[in-house]
Motif scaffolding. Structure first.
Motif, mmCIF file in Angstrom:
data_model
loop_
_atom_site.group_PDB
_atom_site.id
_atom_site.type_symbol
_atom_site.label_atom_id
_atom_site.label_comp_id
_atom_site.label_asym_id
_atom_site.label_seq_id
_atom_site.Cartn_x
_atom_site.Cartn_y
_atom_site.Cartn_z
ATOM 1 N N GLN A 171 47.349 16.893 34.736
ATOM 2 C CA GLN A 171 45.801 16.511 35.134
ATOM 3 C C GLN A 171 44.826 16.883 33.369
ATOM 4 O O GLN A 171 44.277 16.320 33.293
ATOM 5 N N PRO A 172 45.464 17.829 33.186
ATOM 6 C CA PRO A 172 44.404 18.324 31.880
ATOM 7 C C PRO A 172 44.105 17.466 30.798
ATOM 8 O O PRO A 172 43.224 17.225 30.368
ATOM 9 N N LEU A 173 45.050 16.937 30.447
ATOM 10 C CA LEU A 173 44.943 15.775 29.702
ATOM 11 C C LEU A 173 45.002 14.106 30.131
ATOM 12 O O LEU A 173 44.528 13.270 30.341
ATOM 13 N N ASN A 174 44.963 14.202 31.783
ATOM 14 C CA ASN A 174 45.355 13.151 32.686
ATOM 15 C C ASN A 174 45.595 11.426 31.831
ATOM 16 O O ASN A 174 45.194 10.793 31.805
ATOM 17 N N ARG A 175 46.765 11.830 31.451
ATOM 18 C CA ARG A 175 47.895 11.274 31.621
ATOM 19 C C ARG A 175 48.897 11.340 32.524
ATOM 20 O O ARG A 175 49.499 12.674 32.823
ATOM 21 N N TYR A 176 49.452 10.281 33.251
ATOM 22 C CA TYR A 176 51.136 9.616 33.374
ATOM 23 C C TYR A 176 52.324 10.188 32.573
ATOM 24 O O TYR A 176 52.380 9.374 31.322
ATOM 25 N N ILE A 177 52.915 10.770 32.980
ATOM 26 C CA ILE A 177 54.516 11.096 32.270
ATOM 27 C C ILE A 177 55.739 10.766 32.528
ATOM 28 O O ILE A 177 55.548 11.474 34.007
ATOM 29 N N TYR A 178 56.268 9.812 32.473
ATOM 30 C CA TYR A 178 57.509 9.234 33.104
ATOM 31 C C TYR A 178 58.620 9.840 32.432
ATOM 32 O O TYR A 178 58.830 9.822 31.480
ATOM 33 N N THR A 179 59.593 11.246 32.970
ATOM 34 C CA THR A 179 60.548 11.340 31.753
ATOM 35 C C THR A 179 61.695 10.601 32.581
ATOM 36 O O THR A 179 62.723 11.079 33.697
ATOM 37 N N SER A 180 62.265 9.652 31.329
ATOM 38 C CA SER A 180 63.491 9.003 31.899
ATOM 39 C C SER A 180 64.873 9.876 30.934
ATOM 40 O O SER A 180 64.586 10.557 30.125
ATOM 41 N N TRP A 181 66.419 8.767 30.747
ATOM 42 C CA TRP A 181 66.917 9.776 30.421
ATOM 43 C C TRP A 181 68.386 8.626 30.679
ATOM 44 O O TRP A 181 67.657 7.900 30.570
ATOM 45 N N THR A 182 69.363 8.247 29.150
ATOM 46 C CA THR A 182 70.474 8.094 28.275
ATOM 47 C C THR A 182 70.750 9.273 28.743
ATOM 48 O O THR A 182 70.922 9.910 28.445
ATOM 49 N N GLU A 183 72.857 8.473 29.021
ATOM 50 C CA GLU A 183 73.990 9.364 28.625
ATOM 51 C C GLU A 183 74.010 10.097 27.978
ATOM 52 O O GLU A 183 74.184 11.214 27.453
ATOM 53 N N TYR A 184 73.294 10.363 26.907
ATOM 54 C CA TYR A 184 72.869 10.996 25.113
ATOM 55 C C TYR A 184 71.667 11.301 24.862
ATOM 56 O O TYR A 184 70.905 12.125 23.775
ATOM 57 N N THR A 185 70.519 10.792 25.880
ATOM 58 C CA THR A 185 69.326 10.599 25.448
ATOM 59 C C THR A 185 67.570 11.212 26.694
ATOM 60 O O THR A 185 68.227 11.120 28.158
ATOM 61 N N PHE A 186 67.051 11.961 25.990
ATOM 62 C CA PHE A 186 65.443 11.587 26.661
ATOM 63 C C PHE A 186 64.935 10.923 26.355
ATOM 64 O O PHE A 186 64.378 10.368 25.284
ATOM 65 N N GLU A 187 64.492 9.917 27.510
ATOM 66 C CA GLU A 187 64.086 9.289 27.306
ATOM 67 C C GLU A 187 62.046 9.264 27.768
ATOM 68 O O GLU A 187 61.645 9.389 28.942
ATOM 69 N N PHE A 188 61.006 9.320 27.095
ATOM 70 C CA PHE A 188 59.447 9.713 27.624
ATOM 71 C C PHE A 188 58.683 8.253 26.990
ATOM 72 O O PHE A 188 58.523 8.008 26.866
ATOM 73 N N TYR A 189 57.864 8.016 28.755
ATOM 74 C CA TYR A 189 57.036 7.496 28.540
ATOM 75 C C TYR A 189 56.113 7.828 29.737
ATOM 76 O O TYR A 189 55.683 9.331 29.789
ATOM 77 N N GLU A 190 54.423 7.829 28.311
ATOM 78 C CA GLU A 190 53.281 7.960 28.800
ATOM 79 C C GLU A 190 52.032 6.413 29.658
ATOM 80 O O GLU A 190 52.551 5.603 28.934
ATOM 81 N N SER A 191 50.839 6.216 30.133
ATOM 82 C CA SER A 191 50.288 6.065 31.167
ATOM 83 C C SER A 191 48.287 6.198 31.079
ATOM 84 O O SER A 191 48.420 7.890 31.557
ATOM 85 N N PRO A 192 47.571 6.359 30.750
ATOM 86 C CA PRO A 192 45.970 6.346 31.806
ATOM 87 C C PRO A 192 46.467 5.951 33.329
ATOM 88 O O PRO A 192 45.587 6.315 33.807
ATOM 89 N N THR A 193 46.991 5.603 33.655
ATOM 90 C CA THR A 193 47.273 5.152 35.046
ATOM 91 C C THR A 193 48.742 4.587 35.640
ATOM 92 O O THR A 193 49.818 5.005 35.289
ATOM 93 N N PRO A 194 49.104 4.896 36.742
ATOM 94 C CA PRO A 194 49.952 4.870 37.234
ATOM 95 C C PRO A 194 50.778 3.801 36.772
ATOM 96 O O PRO A 194 52.161 3.242 36.992
ATOM 97 N N TRP A 195 49.995 2.460 37.035
ATOM 98 C CA TRP A 195 50.337 1.210 37.108
ATOM 99 C C TRP A 195 50.714 1.017 35.890
ATOM 100 O O TRP A 195 51.124 0.000 35.119
ATOM 101 N N GLY A 196 50.475 1.901 34.510
ATOM 102 C CA GLY A 196 50.342 1.338 33.194
ATOM 103 C C GLY A 196 49.023 1.076 32.504
ATOM 104 O O GLY A 196 47.827 1.810 33.218
ATOM 105 N N PRO A 197 48.772 0.412 30.923
ATOM 106 C CA PRO A 197 50.398 0.172 30.319
ATOM 107 C C PRO A 197 51.064 1.280 30.353
ATOM 108 O O PRO A 197 50.182 2.702 29.492
ATOM 109 N N TRP A 198 52.417 1.350 30.164
ATOM 110 C CA TRP A 198 52.747 2.499 29.645
ATOM 111 C C TRP A 198 53.253 2.230 28.176
ATOM 112 O O TRP A 198 53.579 1.135 27.499
ATOM 113 N N THR A 199 53.813 3.570 27.411
ATOM 114 C CA THR A 199 54.341 3.266 26.240
ATOM 115 C C THR A 199 55.263 4.226 25.957
ATOM 116 O O THR A 199 55.445 5.492 26.627
ATOM 117 N N HIS A 200 56.093 4.399 25.210
ATOM 118 C CA HIS A 200 57.183 4.772 24.601
ATOM 119 C C HIS A 200 56.933 5.885 24.030
ATOM 120 O O HIS A 200 56.076 5.356 22.937
#
Length: 674
Positions: free
Chosen positions: A276-305
């Motif tokens: 909320q303080p940044l008004n941003r949505y953050i999706y925390t994903s991962w693979t076997e060896y990495t964390f993968e992060f995405y952010e968006s201004p709304t729940p539906w996007g546009p999402w960027t990595h």
């Protein structure tokens, strides 16, 4: 492993890289747990969670005892307190929370939400080999996790569609939700890349909403169907949905150890939280060896990595390990929205860690700094190492030992980016929360191993502007980098280039050796003098070391940590001689052709010689110099010159002795354009 195809969304490209954050800091390993780091109980994994109206965090686990004594494939707990003083309480488990709808599968928790004081738990069927997830349902508790209800006749979702469900975390008791809906994200087919390729790999993140009053009523669910004039559209038909995020990148396509997971997609079971303080949505994903992060201004996007965190191949350790089922509990986001705790787990069965300490509700620090336009205001200063500015965040392809400490002033050390991957590029660098002027980086290698540690191509220097890394112009290297193990252990290379500015800098190139990795001892960044270590502050001991060299038979050294003898700082160089020969300090530096320069330095001495000279040479021939006698007490020397056609020159400071004891101290040798 590569999937065999999946339903295609109308989004056909993988997301672009984000420019929203200037720096992203992720701890190399978990540092906080519940109830305490270091206990040896199999608490469990996954831990989807929510922040309830009673100010507790409720979290569900798989395959463990939670905070009780009986093991189960699924359970729910209450976690009280804040990181550093967390306590866990066991609640329900097993058949109280859901059914297994599919043979040869078990129950796994994938998402939790608290809305209006009620808890909701998404439970999926997951194959024993973790490679398909065909069904899911949602259980509800109205008494803070003590008892649960769910439809016992059939799963809410089947056919491998939307069967990995995690709710959007809208804060305490869903207080930050913009409307009367509960939002949930889902994956098809599996919770992460299907290693066996039995089902298609998830490459799409789907979004749904449901009225907060009917979360368990499947007929009231609506799925995101794209936008019209920026307004999201919704459909009850799951087959008419549109992916909110599509990412079909495959990483770790070529690993070194046979049988290890490889060719991995990046969309996995994680969490989406509203910061909320940044008004941003953050999706925390991962693979076997990495964390993968995405952010968006709304729940539906546009999402960027944005900046992934690569932990490399196994083995992992206490201090460096990745994990899975990544979430950011909203309760643990700081008031400024920039500092938070990331939750993830490591299973002892996966080879990533040989003990149980991270197989629990494990947290590590995550810091995010939004990008803010700034104008560089740092002036020419040959001693100001920008790598040590406040807010600096090291960035690299991977770290073998989890030590991003190559800006600590210690050159005689090693970190490398071995990660059990045959990778095409390696890089070491920094990002900053503001923009700086710069024209030089100083790279000190780590250890040269028999199978790697060097760049197989001459490293390039790149700076970041507006989120884009670009090559600098006018780059020169002193000495020339040899692109082999001859680069040497803890050897220093100076890369100078045309004045530029950016909020990040790195060296990048093709990694060498059969294991394709590079090493590092230290990376420094400057705007100023072409002279490296102009004040001798980076000299680790009393002996003279790179990048400085000496001439003559007299004794030379570093007054190390003897600040009273320095003109400024802790260290200075010195010469003692007893005969009439020439003795000097020197350093070969890059220069720009046909450029006016000013060379300055400070000397003091015994005062009984007249043949002191300070200047620059072109090759071995003096090019511009001044004579001094160096009486006791530091005096500043200045030489102005034009570099002519030269691209390198040698700075020198020394004197001719007089067949009697003589001495000289020198400090703060600087060469800058004027």
């Amino acid at each position: 492993m590569a999937g065999v195809g999946s339903a295609r969304a109308t989004i056909t490209a993988s997301p672009p890289e984000s420019t929203f954050f200037s720096t992203v800091g992720v701890d190399a390993g978990a540092t906080v747990g519940a109830p305490a780091i270091g206990d040896d109980k199999d608490h469990g994994d996954l831990w989807p969670n929510c922040w309830s109206d009673d100010d507790n965090v409720y979290a569900a686990y798989g395959d463990g005892i939670g905070f009780g004594s009986t093991s189960s494939d699924i359970g729910v707990t209450r976690i009280s307190g804040l990181p550093g003083s967390l306590t866990g309480t066991q609640l329900a488990q097993g058949d109280q929370l859901g059914k297994v709808w599919t043979a040869n599968h078990s129950r796994k928790p994938t998402g939790m939400a608290c809305v209006g004081g009620n808890l909701y738990l998404a439970v999926q069927d997951l194959a024993f080999d973790f490679d398909d997830a065909p069904a899911a349902t949602i259980a509800k508790s109205t008494d803070h996790g003590q008892t649960w209800t769910f439809d016992t006749s059939a799963p809410m979702f089947g056919g491998s569609k939307f069967t990995t469900i995690f709710f959007l975390d809208y804060g305490k008791n869903y207080a930050n939700a913009p409307d009367g809906y509960v939002y949930a994200y889902g994956l098809d087919n599996n919770w992460r890349d299907s290693f066996s390729n039995r089902v298609p790999d998830p490459v799409d993140l789907w979004l749904a909403r449901v009225p907060a009053t009917s979360v368990q009523n499947r007929s009231t669910w609506q799925f995101y169907a794209g936008t019209t004039n920026g307004v999201p559209q919704w459909t009850a038909d799951i087959n008419a949905r549109v992916a909110a995020l599509h990412d079909d990148r495959h990483i770790y396509t070529n690993v070194g150890t046979a049988g290890r997971a490889h060719d991995l997609t990046t969309i996995s079971q994680g969490g989406v939280v509203y910061d909320q303080p940044l008004n941003r949505y953050i999706y925390t994903s991962w693979t076997e060896y990495t964390f993968e992060f995405y952010e968006s201004p709304t729940p539906w996007g546009p999402w960027t990595h944005f900046t992934p965190k690569d932990f490399g191949g196994y083995p992992w350790t206490h201090t460096k390990h990745g994990g899975y089922a990544t979430t950011i509990p909203s309760k643990y986001i700081g008031a400024d929205g920039k500092n938070m705790w990331l939750q993830s787990n490591v299973c002892t069965c996966g080879g990533g860690l040989n003990d149980r300490w991270a197989y629990t509700f494990s947290l590590r620090k995550l810091s995010l700094t939004p990008s803010v336009p700034t104008t560089p205001d740092n002036t020419l200063d040959g001693t100001r190492n920008l790598a040590r500015e406040p807010g600096t965040v090291p960035v690299e392809r991977s770290t073998h030992f989890g030590q991003s400490s190559y800006n600590d002033g210690v050159r005689a050390q090693n970190e490398d980016d071995w990660n059990d991957e045959r990778k095409p590029l390696s890089w070491w660098g920094y990002t900053w929360p503001r923009t700086y002027n710069l024209n030089k980086v100083v790279y000190t290698t780590g250890t040269m191993f028999s199978d790697g540690g060097w760049f197989a191509s001459a490293p390039k220097v790149q700076v970041r502007r507006n989120g884009v890394w670009s090559d600098v112009t006018g780059q020169t290297a002193t000495p020339a980098y040899p692109t082999s193990s001859a680069a040497g252990t803890n050897a220093t290379y100076v890369f100078s280039f045309d004045l530029t500015s950016g909020d990040g800098v790195r060296i990048v190139g093709t990694p060498g050796g059969t294991q394709t990795f590079t090493s590092i001892g230290e990376l420094e960044a400057y705007y100023g003098s072409a002279v490296t270590d102009p004040s001798f502050e980076a000299q680790p001991a009393t002996a003279v070391g790179a990048p400085w060299q000496t001439e003559g038979t007299g004794t030379k050294g570093i007054d190390h940590d003897k600040g009273a003898w320095a003109e400024q700082g802790r260290n200075n160089g010195w010469i003692n001689a007893t005969d009439a020969t020439w003795n000097a300090f020197k350093q070969t530096v890059p220069v720009l052709p046909n450029t006016n320069y000013r060379l300055t330095g400070w000397v003091e001495g015994s005062g009984n010689f007249t043949g002191g000279y300070f200047g620059v040479r072109a090759g071995t021939t003096p090019y511009a110099e001044t004579n001094y006698t160096a009486p006791p007490g530091y005096q500043q020397l200045t030489v102005d010159f034009n570099s002519g056609t030269n691209t390198t020159m040698t700075v020198f400071t020394g004197y001719w002795g007089v067949s009697a004891p003589t001495w000289l101290r020198l400090d703060n040798i600087s060469l800058v354009p004027r």
